[in-house]
Design an enzyme around this catalytic site. Structure first.
Site, short mmCIF file in Angstrom:
data_model
loop_
_atom_site.label_atom_id
_atom_site.label_comp_id
_atom_site.label_asym_id
_atom_site.label_seq_id
_atom_site.Cartn_x
_atom_site.Cartn_y
_atom_site.Cartn_z
N ASP A 41 0.85 -1.20 0.00
CA ASP A 41 0.00 0.00 0.00
C ASP A 41 0.88 1.24 0.00
O ASP A 41 1.08 1.90 1.03
CB ASP A 41 -0.94 -0.03 1.21
CG ASP A 41 -1.94 -1.17 1.13
OD1 ASP A 41 -2.29 -1.56 0.00
OD2 ASP A 41 -2.38 -1.65 2.18
N LYS A 94 0.42 -8.22 -2.67
CA LYS A 94 -0.90 -7.66 -2.96
C LYS A 94 -0.75 -6.22 -3.46
O LYS A 94 -0.18 -5.37 -2.79
CB LYS A 94 -1.79 -7.66 -1.71
CG LYS A 94 -3.20 -7.17 -2.00
CD LYS A 94 -4.05 -7.10 -0.73
CE LYS A 94 -3.81 -5.82 0.04
NZ LYS A 94 -4.42 -4.62 -0.63
N ASP A 136 -5.81 -6.36 -5.96
CA ASP A 136 -6.91 -6.04 -5.06
C ASP A 136 -7.58 -4.74 -5.51
O ASP A 136 -7.35 -3.68 -4.93
CB ASP A 136 -6.36 -5.91 -3.63
CG ASP A 136 -7.41 -5.55 -2.61
OD1 ASP A 136 -8.61 -5.75 -2.87
OD2 ASP A 136 -7.03 -5.04 -1.54
N LYS A 187 -11.09 -4.78 -6.29
CA LYS A 187 -12.49 -4.87 -5.82
C LYS A 187 -13.49 -4.40 -6.89
O LYS A 187 -14.24 -3.45 -6.68
CB LYS A 187 -12.68 -4.06 -4.54
CG LYS A 187 -11.82 -4.51 -3.38
CD LYS A 187 -12.07 -3.66 -2.14
CE LYS A 187 -11.24 -4.12 -0.96
NZ LYS A 187 -9.79 -3.81 -1.14
N HIS A 201 -16.63 -3.71 -9.02
CA HIS A 201 -18.06 -3.64 -8.69
C HIS A 201 -18.71 -2.72 -9.71
O HIS A 201 -18.64 -1.51 -9.61
CB HIS A 201 -18.24 -3.09 -7.27
CG HIS A 201 -19.65 -3.16 -6.77
ND1 HIS A 201 -20.00 -2.83 -5.48
CD2 HIS A 201 -20.81 -3.54 -7.38
CE1 HIS A 201 -21.30 -2.99 -5.31
NE2 HIS A 201 -21.81 -3.42 -6.46
N ASP A 202 -19.36 -3.32 -10.70
CA ASP A 202 -19.96 -2.55 -11.78
C ASP A 202 -20.99 -3.44 -12.46
O ASP A 202 -21.26 -4.55 -12.00
CB ASP A 202 -18.88 -2.07 -12.76
CG ASP A 202 -19.19 -0.72 -13.37
OD1 ASP A 202 -20.33 -0.55 -13.87
OD2 ASP A 202 -18.32 0.17 -13.37
N ILE A 203 -21.54 -2.96 -13.57
CA ILE A 203 -22.49 -3.80 -14.30
C ILE A 203 -21.73 -5.02 -14.84
O ILE A 203 -20.51 -4.97 -15.05
CB ILE A 203 -23.18 -3.02 -15.43
CG1 ILE A 203 -22.15 -2.55 -16.47
CG2 ILE A 203 -23.98 -1.85 -14.87
CD1 ILE A 203 -22.80 -1.95 -17.70
N ASN A 224 -21.25 -6.56 -17.70
CA ASN A 224 -20.42 -6.47 -18.90
C ASN A 224 -19.12 -5.74 -18.64
O ASN A 224 -18.05 -6.11 -19.16
CB ASN A 224 -21.19 -5.78 -20.02
CG ASN A 224 -20.49 -5.91 -21.35
OD1 ASN A 224 -20.26 -7.02 -21.84
ND2 ASN A 224 -20.14 -4.79 -21.95
N THR A 225 -19.18 -4.69 -17.82
CA THR A 225 -17.96 -3.94 -17.49
C THR A 225 -17.01 -4.77 -16.66
O THR A 225 -15.80 -4.77 -16.89
CB THR A 225 -18.33 -2.64 -16.74
OG1 THR A 225 -19.14 -1.83 -17.60
CG2 THR A 225 -17.09 -1.87 -16.33
N THR A 279 -13.13 -5.49 6.46
CA THR A 279 -12.80 -5.70 7.88
C THR A 279 -12.92 -4.41 8.70
O THR A 279 -12.81 -4.46 9.92
CB THR A 279 -11.40 -6.29 8.03
OG1 THR A 279 -10.46 -5.53 7.25
CG2 THR A 279 -11.36 -7.74 7.57
N ARG A 293 -3.28 -8.68 12.71
CA ARG A 293 -2.44 -7.78 13.49
C ARG A 293 -1.65 -8.59 14.52
O ARG A 293 -2.25 -9.21 15.41
CB ARG A 293 -3.29 -6.73 14.22
CG ARG A 293 -3.92 -5.68 13.29
CD ARG A 293 -2.87 -4.76 12.73
NE ARG A 293 -3.41 -3.70 11.92
CZ ARG A 293 -3.60 -3.76 10.61
NH1 ARG A 293 -3.34 -4.89 9.97
NH2 ARG A 293 -4.05 -2.72 9.94
N GLN A 327 -8.95 -1.09 11.29
CA GLN A 327 -9.56 -2.41 11.30
C GLN A 327 -10.39 -2.60 12.57
O GLN A 327 -10.01 -2.13 13.65
CB GLN A 327 -8.47 -3.50 11.25
CG GLN A 327 -7.50 -3.35 10.09
CD GLN A 327 -8.09 -3.77 8.76
OE1 GLN A 327 -9.22 -4.22 8.70
NE2 GLN A 327 -7.33 -3.64 7.71
N ARG A 361 0.41 -2.80 7.14
CA ARG A 361 1.15 -1.86 7.99
C ARG A 361 2.03 -2.50 9.06
O ARG A 361 3.10 -1.95 9.35
CB ARG A 361 0.15 -0.86 8.62
CG ARG A 361 -0.31 0.19 7.62
CD ARG A 361 -1.54 0.95 8.09
NE ARG A 361 -2.74 0.12 7.97
CZ ARG A 361 -3.97 0.58 8.18
NH1 ARG A 361 -4.16 1.84 8.53
NH2 ARG A 361 -5.02 -0.22 8.04
#
Length: 242
Positions: free
Chosen positions: A17, A39, A66, A68, A70-72, A74-75, A128, A190, A199, A220
């Site tokens: 990250d 990741k 990662d 995530k 989240h769409d229609i 076809n996309t 989380t 953790r 978290q 982290r």
């Protein structure tokens, strides 16, 4: 049967990250030789792009992208095809997108796989950082967090996905509902004494392993440590001893 050090490393997904490739590259140099999953999340992927994923693969790392989706449907199908062509080993979508969207992700990944072996596709159930109050009062889903996670996990399994992202607290219930081979990827790990950050549903690495999780996402506690390699080695030792 106890894990070997390399087996333990293979269960850890180090969350890169970082806001740019330079920071991630410095960490990779410090962790060189430890065969963890890497990741790549939205922050780094949006900054460094597909080229950074390609470099990770050239260095021999397994990569969890990662983003995530989240769409229609076809996309998401097109997005799944695109990340499959990058050579990632695993990517995720949001189960909240529904069955048609999850099935479309699988179709896109399968169609774009040149080797005949598509990447693993997993669904995000509840983040989380989602507490009971957030789930009920802000997201608007009634019932317990665990019930919401299990509902999404069961839908993902029915759609043919390979597993879910869930907190370590839900691993046992997910495995009971969806089968032992249904993968669980668990953030919210953790080590004892580490800061919780944002978290709310957490466990130590040893506790998560005891619950039966397949992969642990750890960011982290490693990336923000004064000595990231020592921090990771300490986690590996905990898993080997567990």
């Amino acid at each position: 049967m106890p894990l070997t050090r390399d087996e333990a490393a293979g269960r850890i997904m180090v969350a890169l990250d970082y806001p740019d490739a330079a920071g991630a590259e410095r960490l990779l140099q410090e962790l060189a030789g430890i065969p963890c999953y890497m990741k790549v999340g939205m922050e780094l992927f949006y900054a460094a792009g597909p080229a950074f994923v390609a470099r990770l693969k050239e260095q021999g790392y397994s990569v969890f992208l990662d983003v995530k989706m989240h769409d229609i449907p076809n996309t998401v199908k097109g997005g799944a095809a695109s990340v499959t062509r990058l050579g990632v080993d695993l990517f995720n979508i949001h189960a909240a997108g529904g069955a048609a969207m999850m099935e479309a992700a699988l179709e896109g990944a399968a169609a774009a796989s040149s080797s005949g072996s598509r990447p693993l596709v997993i669904a995000v159930t509840q983040l989380t950082s989602t507490s009971q109050t957030v789930l009920n009062d802000e997201i608007g889903i009634a019932g317990s967090v665990e019930a919401a996670v299990l509902r999404y996990a069961s839908q993902a399994a029915d759609c043919g996905l390979d597993g879910v992202v869930a907190s370590p607290q839900e691993v046992t219930a997910v495995k009971e509902a969806c089968g032992a081979s249904f993968l669980t990827v668990t953030p919210g790990i953790r080590p004892a004494g580490a800061a919780l950050g944002d978290q709310s549903r957490i466990m130590t690495p040893g506790q998560a392993l005891a619950q039966g999780t397949d992969y642990m996402v750890i960011g982290r506690p490693i990336t923000a440590a004064s000595n990231p390699r020592a921090a990771l080695e300490s986690i590996l030792e905990e898993l080997v001893q567990a």
